[in-house]
Design a protein around this motif. Structure first.
Motif, PDB file in Angstrom:
ATOM      1  N   GLY A  71     -24.527  29.005 -26.119  1.00 26.00           N
ATOM      2  CA  GLY A  71     -25.639  28.071 -25.916  1.00 26.00           C
ATOM      3  C   GLY A  71     -25.210  26.632 -25.713  1.00 26.00           C
ATOM      4  O   GLY A  71     -26.073  25.745 -25.592  1.00 26.00           O
ATOM      5  N   ASP A  72     -23.913  26.370 -25.656  1.00 23.22           N
ATOM      6  CA  ASP A  72     -23.438  24.990 -25.539  1.00 23.22           C
ATOM      7  C   ASP A  72     -23.946  24.301 -24.279  1.00 23.22           C
ATOM      8  O   ASP A  72     -24.449  23.175 -24.324  1.00 23.22           O
ATOM      9  CB  ASP A  72     -21.903  24.951 -25.562  1.00 23.22           C
ATOM     10  N   ALA A  73     -23.777  24.954 -23.125  1.00 23.08           N
ATOM     11  CA  ALA A  73     -24.188  24.334 -21.861  1.00 23.08           C
ATOM     12  C   ALA A  73     -25.689  24.085 -21.834  1.00 23.08           C
ATOM     13  O   ALA A  73     -26.145  23.028 -21.376  1.00 23.08           O
ATOM     14  CB  ALA A  73     -23.765  25.219 -20.686  1.00 23.08           C
ATOM     15  N   ALA A  74     -26.445  25.048 -22.327  1.00 22.80           N
ATOM     16  CA  ALA A  74     -27.905  24.890 -22.362  1.00 22.80           C
ATOM     17  C   ALA A  74     -28.291  23.686 -23.230  1.00 22.80           C
ATOM     18  O   ALA A  74     -29.184  22.900 -22.864  1.00 22.80           O
ATOM     19  CB  ALA A  74     -28.551  26.164 -22.898  1.00 22.80           C
ATOM     20  N   ARG A  75     -27.619  23.547 -24.355  1.00 26.77           N
ATOM     21  CA  ARG A  75     -27.926  22.419 -25.246  1.00 26.77           C
ATOM     22  C   ARG A  75     -27.569  21.087 -24.590  1.00 26.77           C
ATOM     23  O   ARG A  75     -28.346  20.120 -24.656  1.00 26.77           O
ATOM     24  CB  ARG A  75     -27.149  22.574 -26.554  1.00 26.77           C
ATOM     25  N   VAL A  76     -26.393  21.019 -23.952  1.00 29.24           N
ATOM     26  CA  VAL A  76     -25.953  19.776 -23.307  1.00 29.24           C
ATOM     27  C   VAL A  76     -26.943  19.341 -22.231  1.00 29.24           C
ATOM     28  O   VAL A  76     -27.318  18.161 -22.141  1.00 29.24           O
ATOM     29  CB  VAL A  76     -24.546  19.966 -22.697  1.00 29.24           C
ATOM     30  N   VAL A  77     -27.388  20.285 -21.413  1.00 25.43           N
ATOM     31  CA  VAL A  77     -28.313  19.950 -20.323  1.00 25.43           C
ATOM     32  C   VAL A  77     -29.700  19.632 -20.862  1.00 25.43           C
ATOM     33  O   VAL A  77     -30.374  18.711 -20.396  1.00 25.43           O
ATOM     34  CB  VAL A  77     -28.362  21.108 -19.304  1.00 25.43           C
ATOM     35  N   ARG A  78     -30.140  20.387 -21.853  1.00 21.82           N
ATOM     36  CA  ARG A  78     -31.470  20.143 -22.435  1.00 21.82           C
ATOM     37  C   ARG A  78     -31.549  18.760 -23.077  1.00 21.82           C
ATOM     38  O   ARG A  78     -32.583  18.083 -23.014  1.00 21.82           O
ATOM     39  CB  ARG A  78     -31.791  21.220 -23.469  1.00 21.82           C
ATOM     40  N   GLU A  79     -30.443  18.301 -23.678  1.00 19.45           N
ATOM     41  CA  GLU A  79     -30.440  17.030 -24.412  1.00 19.45           C
ATOM     42  C   GLU A  79     -29.926  15.863 -23.568  1.00 19.45           C
ATOM     43  O   GLU A  79     -29.718  14.768 -24.097  1.00 19.45           O
ATOM     44  CB  GLU A  79     -29.580  17.172 -25.670  1.00 19.45           C
ATOM     45  N   ARG A  80     -29.722  16.074 -22.261  1.00 19.25           N
ATOM     46  CA  ARG A  80     -29.192  14.983 -21.424  1.00 19.25           C
ATOM     47  C   ARG A  80     -30.183  13.821 -21.389  1.00 19.25           C
ATOM     48  O   ARG A  80     -31.392  14.000 -21.534  1.00 19.25           O
ATOM     49  CB  ARG A  80     -28.900  15.481 -20.014  1.00 19.25           C
ATOM     50  N   GLN A  84     -30.305  11.507 -15.929  1.00 21.39           N
ATOM     51  CA  GLN A  84     -29.020  12.185 -15.754  1.00 21.39           C
ATOM     52  C   GLN A  84     -29.224  13.591 -15.194  1.00 21.39           C
ATOM     53  O   GLN A  84     -30.095  14.340 -15.635  1.00 21.39           O
ATOM     54  CB  GLN A  84     -28.259  12.259 -17.083  1.00 21.39           C
ATOM     55  N   THR A  85     -28.394  13.975 -14.233  1.00 15.38           N
ATOM     56  CA  THR A  85     -28.488  15.308 -13.638  1.00 15.38           C
ATOM     57  C   THR A  85     -27.749  16.316 -14.515  1.00 15.38           C
ATOM     58  O   THR A  85     -26.892  15.942 -15.324  1.00 15.38           O
ATOM     59  CB  THR A  85     -27.856  15.326 -12.237  1.00 15.38           C
ATOM     60  N   PRO A  86     -28.046  17.608 -14.331  1.00 14.67           N
ATOM     61  CA  PRO A  86     -27.328  18.630 -15.100  1.00 14.67           C
ATOM     62  C   PRO A  86     -25.819  18.598 -14.865  1.00 14.67           C
ATOM     63  O   PRO A  86     -25.041  18.735 -15.814  1.00 14.67           O
ATOM     64  CB  PRO A  86     -27.944  19.937 -14.602  1.00 14.67           C
ATOM     65  N   LEU A 141     -28.658  28.646 -19.791  1.00 15.57           N
ATOM     66  CA  LEU A 141     -28.772  27.373 -19.075  1.00 15.57           C
ATOM     67  C   LEU A 141     -29.865  27.463 -18.012  1.00 15.57           C
ATOM     68  O   LEU A 141     -30.659  26.527 -17.844  1.00 15.57           O
ATOM     69  CB  LEU A 141     -27.437  27.017 -18.431  1.00 15.57           C
ATOM     70  N   GLY A 142     -29.931  28.583 -17.310  1.00 15.36           N
ATOM     71  CA  GLY A 142     -30.973  28.765 -16.312  1.00 15.36           C
ATOM     72  C   GLY A 142     -32.356  28.702 -16.915  1.00 15.36           C
ATOM     73  O   GLY A 142     -33.294  28.155 -16.314  1.00 15.36           O
ATOM     74  N   GLU A 143     -32.503  29.252 -18.098  1.00 17.31           N
ATOM     75  CA  GLU A 143     -33.801  29.222 -18.775  1.00 17.31           C
ATOM     76  C   GLU A 143     -34.217  27.789 -19.115  1.00 17.31           C
ATOM     77  O   GLU A 143     -35.409  27.436 -19.038  1.00 17.31           O
ATOM     78  CB  GLU A 143     -33.742  30.077 -20.040  1.00 17.31           C
ATOM     79  N   GLU A 148     -37.962  23.294 -17.320  1.00 17.28           N
ATOM     80  CA  GLU A 148     -38.228  21.948 -16.809  1.00 17.28           C
ATOM     81  C   GLU A 148     -39.049  21.977 -15.526  1.00 17.28           C
ATOM     82  O   GLU A 148     -39.352  20.934 -14.949  1.00 17.28           O
ATOM     83  CB  GLU A 148     -36.911  21.208 -16.575  1.00 17.28           C
ATOM     84  N   GLY A 149     -39.373  23.205 -15.046  1.00 19.68           N
ATOM     85  CA  GLY A 149     -40.238  23.323 -13.889  1.00 19.68           C
ATOM     86  C   GLY A 149     -39.558  23.722 -12.598  1.00 19.68           C
ATOM     87  O   GLY A 149     -40.192  23.762 -11.544  1.00 19.68           O
TER      88      GLY A 149
END
Length: 263
Positions: A71-80, A84-86, A141-143, A148-149
């Motif tokens: 879940g690391d990547a998902a967390r990083v992108v969710r909390e950006r 900031q882009t993914p 990460l896709g989820e 986000e739409g």
């Protein structure tokens, strides 16, 4: 109470380390598929049940730690941060891991980490399981991106590209680590590699590697210089049919003489 809890935690950590190091050594010496959990328990002088208390499955003795990072990547992108882009968030995260010699980017020189990497390379079944963890990371990460739409297709493509880019970077570092290159030398070059890789995601492939010349004329590797399939060997029935056709040719006097039953 705090001292008692600390002592119990240290004992658990020591048992965990003993079981893992014992298993990795046995796997390297005899092969992953040739060692049973019962044999590991006997070598560590614990019960088989104790092994499973610490490691739910045999493969967890090698790559169980990967489940804690899916879940690391998902967390990083969710909390950006806002704006900031993914891919920018993942690049920043990757560079942070490189700076701290993190095992997630292949920059650990710990003996146990290197043992795990050697076993992964040598054991297809473990490699498949590791790929499943990476696939799970991409799904999570896709989820996040879909939440986000964004569409499922776009979210899946972006997630897969980001995770695979990070995997390729880590794999390059790991191979150099196993080769024995100095970790600081690898780290310095890993920074440039990460900037380049995520830069491609940011700007796109575009005209990169466009061919400006005609492709070289090369023979088809599937055929030899006599235009026969490479590695082709006629089966017995084909050989027999060919021989019978030759012998049936009445125009060859030499063959007739040689095959005359009266000779």
């Amino acid at each position: 109470m705090e001292q008692h809890t600390g002592l119990r935690a240290r004992k658990k950590n020591a048992t965990w380390g003993l079981l893992k190091s014992t298993a990795l050594t046995m796997f390297e010496e005899r092969g992953y598929e040739n060692v049973s959990v019962a044999e590991i328990a006997a070598a560590a002088e614990v019960s088989k049940a104790t092994v499973f208390n610490y490691f739910p499955s045999k493969e967890d003795l090698v790559i169980g730690g990967m489940r804690h990072h899916t879940g690391d990547a998902a967390r990083v992108v969710r909390e950006r941060r806002r704006g900031q882009t993914p891919h920018a968030a993942m690049r920043e995260h990757c560079l942070h891991l490189v700076e701290h010699h993190a095992p997630q980017v292949g920059l650990s020189d710990e003996p146990m980490f290197l043992q795990v990497q050697r076993l992964l390379i040598a054991t297809p079944v473990l490699m498949v399981s590791a790929m499943a963890y990476r696939r799970r990371s991409a799904v999570e990460l896709g989820e996040v991106l879909m939440a986000e739409g964004h569409s499922r297709l776009t979210s899946s493509l972006v997630a897969s590209q980001l995770l695979h880019t990070q995997h390729i970077l880590a794999e390059l570092n790991i191979r150099r680590m196993l080769h024995g290159d100095p970790v600081e030398e690898i780290r310095a070059q890993a920074v440039g590699a990460a900037q380049h890789a995520f830069g491609l995601l940011e700007t796109g492939i575009g005209d990169l590697m466009r061919r400006d010349t005609e492709p070289p004329a090369a023979p088809d590797a599937a055929f030899n210089r006599d235009d026969c399939p490479t590695g082709y060997e006629p089966c017995e029935s084909e050989a027999r049919d060919a021989a019978e056709r030759v012998l049936a040719d009445t125009g060859d006097e030499l063959l007739q003489a040689l095959t005359d039953p009266r000779r």
